[in-house]
Scaffold this active site. Structure first.
Site, PDB file in Angstrom:
ATOM      1  N   ARG A   1       0.851  -1.187   0.000  1.00 24.33           N
ATOM      2  CA  ARG A   1       0.000   0.000   0.000  1.00 24.33           C
ATOM      3  C   ARG A   1       0.882   1.230   0.000  1.00 24.33           C
ATOM      4  O   ARG A   1       1.911   1.272   0.681  1.00 24.33           O
ATOM      5  CB  ARG A   1      -0.891   0.032   1.243  1.00 24.33           C
ATOM      6  N   VAL A   2       0.463   2.221  -0.786  1.00 21.86           N
ATOM      7  CA  VAL A   2       1.063   3.560  -0.718  1.00 21.86           C
ATOM      8  C   VAL A   2      -0.071   4.565  -0.557  1.00 21.86           C
ATOM      9  O   VAL A   2      -1.168   4.356  -1.067  1.00 21.86           O
ATOM     10  CB  VAL A   2       1.938   3.894  -1.953  1.00 21.86           C
ATOM     11  N   SER A   3       0.216   5.650   0.140  1.00 19.70           N
ATOM     12  CA  SER A   3      -0.828   6.618   0.486  1.00 19.70           C
ATOM     13  C   SER A   3      -1.165   7.594  -0.626  1.00 19.70           C
ATOM     14  O   SER A   3      -2.292   8.055  -0.720  1.00 19.70           O
ATOM     15  CB  SER A   3      -0.413   7.420   1.722  1.00 19.70           C
ATOM     16  N   THR A   4      -0.189   7.942  -1.438  1.00 20.70           N
ATOM     17  CA  THR A   4      -0.441   8.944  -2.469  1.00 20.70           C
ATOM     18  C   THR A   4      -0.175   8.361  -3.848  1.00 20.70           C
ATOM     19  O   THR A   4       0.542   7.377  -4.001  1.00 20.70           O
ATOM     20  CB  THR A   4       0.456  10.186  -2.279  1.00 20.70           C
TER      21      THR A   4
ATOM     22  N   GLN B   1       3.614   8.138  -4.859  1.00 15.46           N
ATOM     23  CA  GLN B   1       4.485   7.112  -4.286  1.00 15.46           C
ATOM     24  C   GLN B   1       4.469   5.867  -5.153  1.00 15.46           C
ATOM     25  O   GLN B   1       3.524   5.596  -5.877  1.00 15.46           O
ATOM     26  CB  GLN B   1       4.037   6.776  -2.855  1.00 15.46           C
TER      27      GLN B   1
END
Length: 186
Positions: free
Chosen positions: A7-10, A13
């Site tokens: 998972r990446v937040s933005t 990324q």
């Protein structure tokens, strides 16, 4: 089988580093959430990863915070996996619930989580008691002032206006208006 989750937040990324680490760890399938916050456990990629797990499988993440930010939520999720005979591994923190050491680390996390919940609850209660002792009101501020309630009461009971019209004038619901009048009538 090892199932990976990244998972990446933005959107900016990249997931390359996480995917590479999970492939090196032997993950046969890798599920991904791109541009999704870790504050909730309701994520499409995570849901697909959890649905694909079977007893004997291991859910693998690169770092624990990729799975979620809430310690309480993490403990509940990992505990739920264990009850379904599914192991969990976090590569960076070297947590692996298939080993006795990994289970020990997990149980320590669970104990710390319970301790944290208790402390938060105690601090909240102490803060509320201190505020009450100072005469402060706890909770949401009243929707209507005392003079507005009296004016509304006059409009309804003396002038004969419709309750919904009076509520609309004060930008509150009929229920809120009635509850406010009930509280001040005592």
């Amino acid at each position: 089988m090892k199932i990976g989750y990244v998972r990446v937040s933005t959107e900016e990324q990249r997931v390359d580093l996480q995917k590479l680490a999970l492939k090196r760890a032997g993950c046969g399938k890798i599920f991904c959430d791109h541009g999704v916050s870790g504050s909730t456990f309701k994520r499409p990629g995570l849901s697909r990863a959890l649905e694909s797990l079977e007893p004997g499988d291991t859910l693998v993440v690169w770092r624990l915070d990729r799975l979620g930010r809430s310690l309480i939520g993490l403990v509940q999720l990992i505990d739920s996996l264990g009850k379904n005979d599914i192991d969990f591994a976090s590569l960076t923190e070297a947590i692996d619930t298939s080993s006795s050491g990994g289970r020990l680390v997990f149980h320590m996390m669970a104990a710390l989580s319970e301790f944290e919940r208790t402390l938060i609850s105690e601090r909240t209660r102490a803060g509320m008691e201190a505020a009450r002792a100072k005469g402060q009101r706890i909770g949401r501020p009243p929707a209507l002032s005392g003079s507005e309630i009296e004016a509304a009461r006059q409009a309804i009971f003396i002038d004969g206006e419709d309750v919904s019209e009076v509520a609309s004038r004060y930008k509150v619901t009929v229920r809120t208006l009635r509850q406010s009048m009930r509280r001040t009538a005592a």
